[in-house]
Scaffold this active site. Structure first.
Site, PDB file in Angstrom:
ATOM      1  N   LEU A   1      -6.273   3.843  -7.459  1.00  0.00           N
ATOM      2  CA  LEU A   1      -6.028   2.226  -6.768  1.00  0.00           C
ATOM      3  C   LEU A   1      -5.411   2.785  -5.422  1.00  0.00           C
ATOM      4  O   LEU A   1      -5.844   2.071  -4.530  1.00  0.00           O
ATOM      5  CB  LEU A   1      -4.667   1.589  -7.415  1.00  0.00           C
ATOM      6  CG  LEU A   1      -5.271   1.863  -8.627  1.00  0.00           C
ATOM      7  CD1 LEU A   1      -4.316   0.864  -9.419  1.00  0.00           C
ATOM      8  CD2 LEU A   1      -6.351   0.647  -8.273  1.00  0.00           C
ATOM      9  N   GLY A   2      -5.223   3.757  -4.588  1.00  0.00           N
ATOM     10  CA  GLY A   2      -5.049   3.819  -3.003  1.00  0.00           C
ATOM     11  C   GLY A   2      -3.520   5.583  -2.932  1.00  0.00           C
ATOM     12  O   GLY A   2      -3.478   5.790  -4.503  1.00  0.00           O
TER      13      GLY A   2
ATOM     14  N   GLY B   1       2.200   9.797  -2.829  1.00  0.00           N
ATOM     15  CA  GLY B   1       1.069  10.788  -3.665  1.00  0.00           C
ATOM     16  C   GLY B   1       0.228   9.689  -3.923  1.00  0.00           C
ATOM     17  O   GLY B   1       0.515   8.138  -3.621  1.00  0.00           O
ATOM     18  N   PRO B   2      -0.535   9.716  -4.814  1.00  0.00           N
ATOM     19  CA  PRO B   2      -1.864   9.547  -5.268  1.00  0.00           C
ATOM     20  C   PRO B   2      -1.464   7.738  -5.833  1.00  0.00           C
ATOM     21  O   PRO B   2      -0.659   8.295  -7.155  1.00  0.00           O
ATOM     22  CB  PRO B   2      -2.922   9.909  -5.854  1.00  0.00           C
ATOM     23  CG  PRO B   2      -1.854  10.951  -5.929  1.00  0.00           C
ATOM     24  CD  PRO B   2      -1.146  11.402  -4.985  1.00  0.00           C
TER      25      PRO B   2
ATOM     26  N   LYS C   1       1.503   6.701 -10.455  1.00  0.00           N
ATOM     27  CA  LYS C   1       1.492   6.613  -9.250  1.00  0.00           C
ATOM     28  C   LYS C   1       2.285   8.747  -9.621  1.00  0.00           C
ATOM     29  O   LYS C   1       3.794   8.472 -10.027  1.00  0.00           O
ATOM     30  CB  LYS C   1       3.028   6.203  -8.308  1.00  0.00           C
ATOM     31  CG  LYS C   1       2.804   6.370  -7.096  1.00  0.00           C
ATOM     32  CD  LYS C   1       4.261   5.499  -6.194  1.00  0.00           C
ATOM     33  CE  LYS C   1       4.046   4.478  -5.782  1.00  0.00           C
ATOM     34  NZ  LYS C   1       4.876   3.551  -4.395  1.00  0.00           N
TER      35      LYS C   1
ATOM     36  N   ASP D   1      12.541  -0.757   2.873  1.00  0.00           N
ATOM     37  CA  ASP D   1      10.863  -0.534   3.546  1.00  0.00           C
ATOM     38  C   ASP D   1      10.773  -1.893   3.340  1.00  0.00           C
ATOM     39  O   ASP D   1       9.515  -1.617   2.786  1.00  0.00           O
ATOM     40  CB  ASP D   1      10.365   1.280   2.512  1.00  0.00           C
ATOM     41  CG  ASP D   1       9.722   1.486   3.042  1.00  0.00           C
ATOM     42  OD1 ASP D   1       9.130   1.759   3.943  1.00  0.00           O
ATOM     43  OD2 ASP D   1       9.066   2.571   2.708  1.00  0.00           O
TER      44      ASP D   1
HETATM   45  N1  LIG Z   1       1.481  -1.520  -9.657  1.00  0.00           N
HETATM   46  C1  LIG Z   1       0.379  -1.331  -8.690  1.00  0.00           C
HETATM   47  N2  LIG Z   1      -0.747  -2.291  -9.397  1.00  0.00           N
HETATM   48  C2  LIG Z   1      -1.896  -2.287  -8.517  1.00  0.00           C
HETATM   49  N3  LIG Z   1      -2.067  -0.683  -7.326  1.00  0.00           N
HETATM   50  C3  LIG Z   1      -1.048  -0.491  -7.122  1.00  0.00           C
HETATM   51  C4  LIG Z   1       0.137  -0.499  -7.873  1.00  0.00           C
HETATM   52  N4  LIG Z   1       1.361   0.179  -6.856  1.00  0.00           N
HETATM   53  C5  LIG Z   1       0.117   0.572  -6.044  1.00  0.00           C
HETATM   54  N5  LIG Z   1      -1.055   0.359  -5.596  1.00  0.00           N
HETATM   55  C6  LIG Z   1      -1.829   0.864  -4.605  1.00  0.00           C
HETATM   56  O1  LIG Z   1      -1.560   1.436  -4.568  1.00  0.00           O
HETATM   57  C7  LIG Z   1      -2.001   1.782  -2.999  1.00  0.00           C
HETATM   58  C8  LIG Z   1      -0.433   3.215  -2.739  1.00  0.00           C
HETATM   59  O2  LIG Z   1       0.797   2.186  -2.782  1.00  0.00           O
HETATM   60  P1  LIG Z   1       1.942   3.519  -2.546  1.00  0.00           P
HETATM   61  O3  LIG Z   1       3.129   2.102  -2.430  1.00  0.00           O
HETATM   62  O4  LIG Z   1       1.928   5.144  -3.073  1.00  0.00           O
HETATM   63  O5  LIG Z   1       1.189   3.595  -0.704  1.00  0.00           O
HETATM   64  P2  LIG Z   1       1.914   2.552   0.918  1.00  0.00           P
HETATM   65  O6  LIG Z   1       2.558   1.244   0.135  1.00  0.00           O
HETATM   66  O7  LIG Z   1       0.243   2.566   0.848  1.00  0.00           O
HETATM   67  O8  LIG Z   1       2.701   3.580   1.775  1.00  0.00           O
HETATM   68  P3  LIG Z   1       3.545   3.711   1.597  1.00  0.00           P
HETATM   69  O9  LIG Z   1       4.056   5.414   1.042  1.00  0.00           O
HETATM   70  O10 LIG Z   1       3.996   3.990   2.972  1.00  0.00           O
HETATM   71  O11 LIG Z   1       4.809   3.372   0.629  1.00  0.00           O
HETATM   72  C9  LIG Z   1      -1.401   1.022  -2.695  1.00  0.00           C
HETATM   73  O12 LIG Z   1      -1.386  -0.311  -1.614  1.00  0.00           O
HETATM   74  C10 LIG Z   1      -2.076  -0.017  -3.720  1.00  0.00           C
HETATM   75  O13 LIG Z   1      -3.319  -0.691  -3.220  1.00  0.00           O
HETATM   76 MG   LIG Z   2       4.444   1.129  -1.173  1.00  0.00          MG
END
Ligand SMILES: Nc1ncnc2c1ncn2[C@@H]1O[C@H](COP(=O)(O)OP(=O)(O)OP(=O)(O)O)[C@@H](O)[C@H]1O
Ligand SMILES: [Mg+2]
Length: 450
Positions: free
Chosen positions: A87-88, A93-94, A116, A211
């Site tokens: 998803l991202g 992490g991923p 995650k 954050d």
């Molecule tokens: N519960 C969720 N449902 C759907 N997609 C999600 C969910 N949590 C995270 N994501 C996807 O995963 C991506 C990465 O999330 P993550 O919180 O790990 O990193 P980030 O917010 O982009 O950066 P940071 O590490 O600075 O918080 C998000 O941008 C979103 O697209």
């Molecule tokens: Mg995040």
């Protein structure tokens, strides 16, 4: 008088007593039930002389709503963490999509989830993972993402959340080749996020989120907003006290100036970050944009002079809105952002006030300006709006880290922040008054309209 020492075990067990043993909680609204008792603090479990083991944690959480997953179960539900389920990826992490149901674990509601996986990076990653469990395991609210469970096996640390169909606000607001988010949706998102923050700040033991940014604001299919990522959250100090943090963590472009410069952390630091996100929603510009020059790289520095001059509204508002917004609503939202971004923490409004103002912006009926014309963005527009293009790769679901070692710099992933003294500007007391007047008078106005 001797005070009884609180241990993590006594508190955790206390937190998850069944409703039978906590009759008082039954009368409370759902969103507050889980925190009506003494909430476990992060400091209760971070005693280096008695570190928590996976067994300690899972035993302690018996009776909670959190599920403990095995790594092999999470492999199954994410097709072995396949790229097609990605998803991202952020600094933690991923994140992969999966699906859980009763067959995986008895009592588990059938639903899509986001898994995650922590790229373990020394103790900091583990601490953030633990903070997520401690905060989100206990705090429940319609505007906080629901943590369903976790996995702790050997060096593996994973978190399982409810799946949010539209991903992050960052993806929705800045993504290329899609219609811009309409004004009413932006105001709905701002209100939901404000309610989430207000809930955290108004807990018996306030929580400083630390954050707040567009990538941590997740959106459901109907744009219901939920805050995610409690890795940097902190239990707030009592009363008028402030925390002094020696290790300043956060994301550049969102962190409050007094926190960056002195380490003083209060709920008002979150209010500043809220102001930055509100500004991103209004302008359609990122909080930091490395493709711009000098002070214009910082959205706040660029916008501050424009926010205090009502005649400059046109320059502030996102051109992708094509003029389709309520003028009165935009005026109020701009004044609110300006107040949240005050250099003086005490001059910033409380989140409960922010919620009240945003509630009045949900159904403004005054004319929307300008006809709707959809403009197909060209390559230059994309650069203007979306930085240097690295982001697009990420949105297409590719692991941009493999392709671009710089990604974390671009995203401004949490790191120690040190800004030069010159980045602190001085305040304009008269203008705060003017802003306050604008907020209050438009509030009165809208109250009259109702
Ligand atoms: N519960 C969720 N449902 C759907 N997609 C999600 C969910 N949590 C995270 N994501 C996807 O995963 C991506 C990465 O999330 P993550 O919180 O790990 O990193 P980030 O917010 O982009 O950066 P940071 O590490 O600075 O918080 C998000 O941008 C979103 O697209
Ligand atoms: Mg995040």
């Amino acid at each position: 008088m001797t005070q009884k020492k609180i241990t993590w075990k006594s508190v955790i067990f206390g937190c998850y007593k069944t409703n039978n043993s906590l009759p008082a909680a039954e009368a409370l609204p759902e969103s507050r039930q889980s925190t009506s008792f003494q909430r476990l603090c992060l400091s209760d479990v971070s005693n280096p002389s008695s570190p928590l083991s996976p067994d300690d944690l899972s035993n302690s959480l018996i009776g909670s709503k959190l599920h403990v997953f095995t790594l092999s179960q999470l492999r199954v539900i994410t097709s072995n963490f396949s790229r097609s389920n990605l998803l991202g990826e952020g600094g933690f992490g991923p994140v992969y999509k999966g699906f859980v149901d009763e067959k995986l674990k008895p009592g588990l509601e059938a639903q899509p989830v986001a898994v995650k996986a922590l790229d373990l990076d020394g103790m900091q990653g583990h601490k953030e993972w633990m903070a997520e469990i401690i905060f989100l395991g206990q705090l429940r609210h319609p505007h906080l993402v629901k943590l369903i469970g976790y996995c702790w096996e050997d060096e593996h640390r994973l978190l399982v959340y409810e799946y949010m169909a539209r991903g992050s606000l960052e993806n929705q607001l800045f993504r290329r080749y899609a219609a811009a988010l309409p004004w009413s949706t932006r105001m709905k998102i701002a209100l939901g996020a404000a309610k989430g923050l207000a809930f955290l700040h108004e807990e018996d033991k306030p929580v400083i989120y630390r954050d707040f940014k567009t990538s941590n604001i997740l959106l459901d299919s109907d744009y219901t907003t939920k805050l995610s990522d409690f890795g940097l959250a902190k239990d707030g100090p009592e009363g008028e006290e402030t925390h002094v943090i020696t290790r300043v963590m956060g994301t550049q472009g969102y962190a409050a100036p007094e926190y960056v410069m002195t380490g003083h952390l209060t709920t008002m630091s979150d209010v500043y970050s809220f102001g930055v996100v509100l500004l991103e929603l209004l302008t359609g510009r990122r909080s930091m944009d490395n493709t711009r020059i000098g002070r214009d790289q910082s959205l706040v520095e660029w916008a501050r002079p424009l926010l205090r001059d009502p005649r400059k509204m046109e320059r502030v508002m996102d051109p992708r809105l094509e003029g389709q917004f309520s003028i009165k609503g935009a005026e109020k939202a701009i004044a609110l952002a300006y107040k949240c971004l005050s250099h003086h923490p005490k001059a910033r409004p409380r989140m409960s006030f922010v919620v009240k103002v945003l509630e009045t912006l949900q159904d403004f009926q005054d004319s929307l300006v300008g006809p709707f014309v959809y403009v197909v963005p060209n390559e230059n527009d994309s650069k203007e709006h979306f930085g240097n293009g690295k982001r697009a790769k990420f949105e297409e679901g590719k692991d941009s880290r493999e392709e671009n070692g710089q990604r974390n710099n671009y995203l401004g992933w949490r790191h120690w922040i040190k800004l030069p003294m010159s980045s602190i500007a001085y305040s304009y007391p008269a203008l705060y008054k003017k802003c306050e007047h604008s907020l209050n008078s438009s509030k009165n106005h809208s109250e009259k309209e109702e």
